[in-house]
Motif scaffolding. Structure first.
Motif, mmCIF file in Angstrom:
data_model
loop_
_atom_site.group_PDB
_atom_site.id
_atom_site.type_symbol
_atom_site.label_atom_id
_atom_site.label_comp_id
_atom_site.label_asym_id
_atom_site.label_seq_id
_atom_site.Cartn_x
_atom_site.Cartn_y
_atom_site.Cartn_z
ATOM 1 N N ILE A 1 -31.915 9.495 -40.244
ATOM 2 C CA ILE A 1 -31.245 8.986 -41.447
ATOM 3 C C ILE A 1 -29.789 8.652 -41.154
ATOM 4 O O ILE A 1 -29.282 7.591 -41.548
ATOM 5 C CB ILE A 1 -31.356 10.015 -42.591
ATOM 6 C CG1 ILE A 1 -32.820 10.165 -43.023
ATOM 7 C CG2 ILE A 1 -30.495 9.591 -43.778
ATOM 8 C CD1 ILE A 1 -33.061 11.353 -43.921
ATOM 9 N N PHE B 1 -38.961 10.370 -46.661
ATOM 10 C CA PHE B 1 -38.148 10.444 -45.447
ATOM 11 C C PHE B 1 -37.753 9.077 -44.926
ATOM 12 O O PHE B 1 -36.586 8.754 -44.820
ATOM 13 C CB PHE B 1 -38.832 11.271 -44.350
ATOM 14 C CG PHE B 1 -38.337 10.996 -42.950
ATOM 15 C CD1 PHE B 1 -36.991 11.132 -42.639
ATOM 16 C CD2 PHE B 1 -39.200 10.594 -41.956
ATOM 17 C CE1 PHE B 1 -36.517 10.867 -41.352
ATOM 18 C CE2 PHE B 1 -38.745 10.329 -40.670
ATOM 19 C CZ PHE B 1 -37.396 10.468 -40.377
ATOM 20 N N PHE B 2 -38.716 8.216 -44.576
ATOM 21 C CA PHE B 2 -38.318 6.931 -43.986
ATOM 22 C C PHE B 2 -39.175 5.819 -44.595
ATOM 23 O O PHE B 2 -39.176 5.625 -45.796
ATOM 24 C CB PHE B 2 -38.431 7.001 -42.462
ATOM 25 C CG PHE B 2 -37.755 5.877 -41.727
ATOM 26 C CD1 PHE B 2 -36.644 5.227 -42.259
ATOM 27 C CD2 PHE B 2 -38.216 5.459 -40.497
ATOM 28 C CE1 PHE B 2 -36.024 4.181 -41.578
ATOM 29 C CE2 PHE B 2 -37.603 4.426 -39.802
ATOM 30 C CZ PHE B 2 -36.504 3.789 -40.351
ATOM 31 N N GLN C 1 -35.199 14.406 -38.362
ATOM 32 C CA GLN C 1 -35.219 13.523 -39.525
ATOM 33 C C GLN C 1 -33.802 13.237 -40.016
ATOM 34 O O GLN C 1 -33.473 12.100 -40.365
ATOM 35 C CB GLN C 1 -36.053 14.142 -40.645
ATOM 36 C CG GLN C 1 -37.544 14.163 -40.360
ATOM 37 C CD GLN C 1 -38.334 14.814 -41.484
ATOM 38 O OE1 GLN C 1 -37.786 15.465 -42.369
ATOM 39 N NE2 GLN C 1 -39.649 14.651 -41.453
ATOM 40 N N SER C 2 -32.985 14.263 -40.026
ATOM 41 C CA SER C 2 -31.592 14.083 -40.451
ATOM 42 C C SER C 2 -30.861 13.117 -39.522
ATOM 43 O O SER C 2 -30.081 12.266 -39.982
ATOM 44 C CB SER C 2 -30.885 15.439 -40.486
ATOM 45 O OG SER C 2 -29.514 15.289 -40.788
ATOM 46 N N SER D 1 -34.350 7.440 -48.031
ATOM 47 C CA SER D 1 -34.679 8.768 -47.520
ATOM 48 C C SER D 1 -35.055 9.757 -48.614
ATOM 49 O O SER D 1 -35.561 10.840 -48.324
ATOM 50 C CB SER D 1 -33.504 9.340 -46.715
ATOM 51 O OG SER D 1 -32.368 9.513 -47.544
ATOM 52 N N THR D 2 -34.840 9.403 -49.870
ATOM 53 C CA THR D 2 -35.126 10.327 -50.967
ATOM 54 C C THR D 2 -36.171 9.806 -51.953
ATOM 55 O O THR D 2 -36.594 10.533 -52.843
ATOM 56 C CB THR D 2 -33.837 10.656 -51.746
ATOM 57 O OG1 THR D 2 -33.266 9.436 -52.262
ATOM 58 C CG2 THR D 2 -32.819 11.336 -50.846
#
Length: 518
Positions: A476, A227-228, A472-473, A283-284
């Motif tokens: 990002i 995620f971060f 979370q979206s 993020s991935t």
């Protein structure tokens, strides 16, 4: 309040691990009394031991899945009089697996939660999925090691609604640190950063140059995962003052991720992303991918356990012989320094309510038997003459020891608390370890702990899952520039105005007082 919290978490650094177990490790071991299938009782009214205690575990894996029949695990099970049936889940996938197992209701006898405040865990506790251990533990007179070899506050931190459901996985407060390629700093004549601004400027020069000499400008500045920034979030947030207690207008304790300080940190990372410093795929990226990227010399900075400095430096030297990995000193930011302490535990073991009470007592005795300095030493070094040899008075792992005595060795038992466990590297020379321990002593004095590893709110547990993915979206999108910071701030303001979240903040505040006092 800030002073009382600091008093709770500023433990002094413990002495170097004892090595009392190590002499004679290769000899036969006597099974520990109290573990194993019992027939009759001993004179101290504990079960007499016959067969080893068989225990089924679900645990995270931070290395290659071990062979439970190798020399290390054979000896560990012999000493603890146990037979361990362990399902190892890659650490990057563990929380997903954990949630799925809880949802299915098909629990192993013992499951590890990496957080004592994870919403799915708290829901499962409230639904009766796990044993209430409070009456079984009692005053700990039957399980003295679980009390005396843990941090003094850990059992208070384990409580949910006044009851103890988990056996703490004892860990030191000094653990993650922001890493940096010191050889690259030297190559560009850049001093070790002392502030966040100096850190960002140094990384910009690194990513704009060809420090690895491959003819390309493809070096990643900052790695994150899941995620971060994951393990790095608290350290950076500490520099923005985001690990201090922060209250809303009604006096509720705000969740750290929805504070103005966290928003300020997001804005900082937005600038770093625009400058090409933060990994484009931040993020991935999975944890295993981030580890591989750093260990092969493709990134300048990454935040993980301090003990990994030596191991990763040796890995990188295979492709970049001059590699030098350091953990940065505390860097000044706008609201603090870049050091996050962790709680004196890394989650806990939870025993399924489906396990009969007699078996629960056997499992607790296994935990008590293994929560000693001797077992913790064995966890570090294994068998003398097999897994380690003495060099300058310090046990140092052999080639077989490096293979068999991995970080997975500490997953299925509580360990004994000490504050250098995540700094000390059993493969490194004594002089290196001594210097690393000395360098990081300052962490215990200046670091802050994330309160929300301890305090919890039932309302938050029930409410936040509705918004977590959306939040979370938005994080990002804010970092990569798909929305403006004003749009992100407006979104956070909307969340903070939600009545359920405001109620959760009141509950967080009450729990803070319960755990830490005024």
């Amino acid at each position: 309040m800030k002073r009382s919290l600091r008093k709770q978490i500023n433990w002094v650094v413990a002495p170097v691990l004892s090595i009392s177990l190590l002499a004679g490790c290769s000899g036969a071991a006597t099974p520990a009394a109290g573990t194993g299938t019992a027939t009759g009782t001993t004179k101290d009214n504990k079960p007499a031991v016959t067969e080893p205690t068989k225990i089924q575990f679900l645990v995270p894996s931070f290395a290659e899945v071990p062979n439970m029949s190798d020399q290390y695990w054979t000896e560990f099970q012999k000493r603890s009089n146990s037979k361990l049936d362990i399902e190892w889940i890659p650490s990057g996938d563990y929380n997903t697996k954990f949630d799925l197992v809880l949802a299915s209701g098909n629990l192993p006898e013992v499951i590890v939660s990496q957080s004592a405040t994870r919403s799915t865990l708290l829901n499962a506790i409230n639904q009766g999925a796990f044993w209430d251990l409070t009456p079984l533990l009692g005053d700990f007179s039957q399980y003295p090691n679980l009390k005396k070899n843990a941090d003094p506050n850990v059992w208070n931190y384990m409580k949910v609604n006044g009851k103890i459901y988990g056996v703490a996985r004892n860990r030191p407060n000094i653990d993650p640190g922001i890493k940096m390629r010191k050889d690259w700093l030297d190559k560009l004549n850049i001093p070790v950063p002392q502030t966040l601004d100096e850190y960002a400027a140094a990384l910009k020069k690194i990513v704009d140059g060809d420090v690895d000499g491959n003819g390309k400008k493809d070096t990643v500045g900052i790695l994150g995962h899941d995620f971060f920034i994951a393990d790095g979030d608290p350290a950076y947030l500490a520099a923005f003052g985001g690990l201090d207690p922060i209250y809303d207008k009604e006096g509720g304790l705000m969740k750290e991720s929805l504070t103005p300080n966290y928003t300020e940190m997001i804005d900082w990372f937005r600038k770093l992303y625009a400058d090409g410093i933060l990994a484009k795929e931040f993020s991935t990226i999975k944890k295993t991918q981030a580890e591989e990227m750093f260990a092969t010399g493709r990134a300048a900075s990454y935040t993980r356990n301090i003990w990994r400095d030596w191991s990763w430096e040796q890995d990188i030297k295979k492709v970049q012989p001059d590699a030098q990995v350091i953990t940065l000193p505390p860097m000044k930011g706008p609201g603090g320094v870049s050091v996050a302490l962790v709680p004196p535990f890394f989650g806990a073991f939870y025993i399924s309510k489906k396990v009969p009470e007699a078996k629960v007592k056997q499992i607790l005795e296994y935990f008590n038997t293994t929560t000693t300095k001797e077992f913790t030493d064995f966890n570090y070094y294994g068998i003398e003459g097999v897994h380690h040899k003495l060099v300058d008075g310090q046990p140092q792992l052999t080639e077989l020891g490096i293979k068999e005595v991995t970080t997975n060795a500490n997953q299925p038992f509580p360990l004994s608390f000490n504050n250098i466990m995540k700094v000390f590297n059993a493969s490194a020379p004594k002089a290196y370890n001594d210097a690393k321990i000395k360098e990081t002593e300052i962490y215990a004095k200046v670091g802050k702990m994330n309160l929300f590893n301890i305090v919890y709110s039932d309302t938050w547990t029930n409410t936040w899952p509705k918004y977590e993915k959306e939040w979370q979206s938005m994080v990002i999108k804010a970092v990569v520039g798909q929305i403006t910071m004003d749009e992100y701030k407006a979104y956070v303001d909307k969340l903070n105005a939600n009545p359920d979240i405001k109620k959760a903040y009141q509950e967080f505040g009450a729990k803070y007082k319960e755990f830490f006092g005024k």
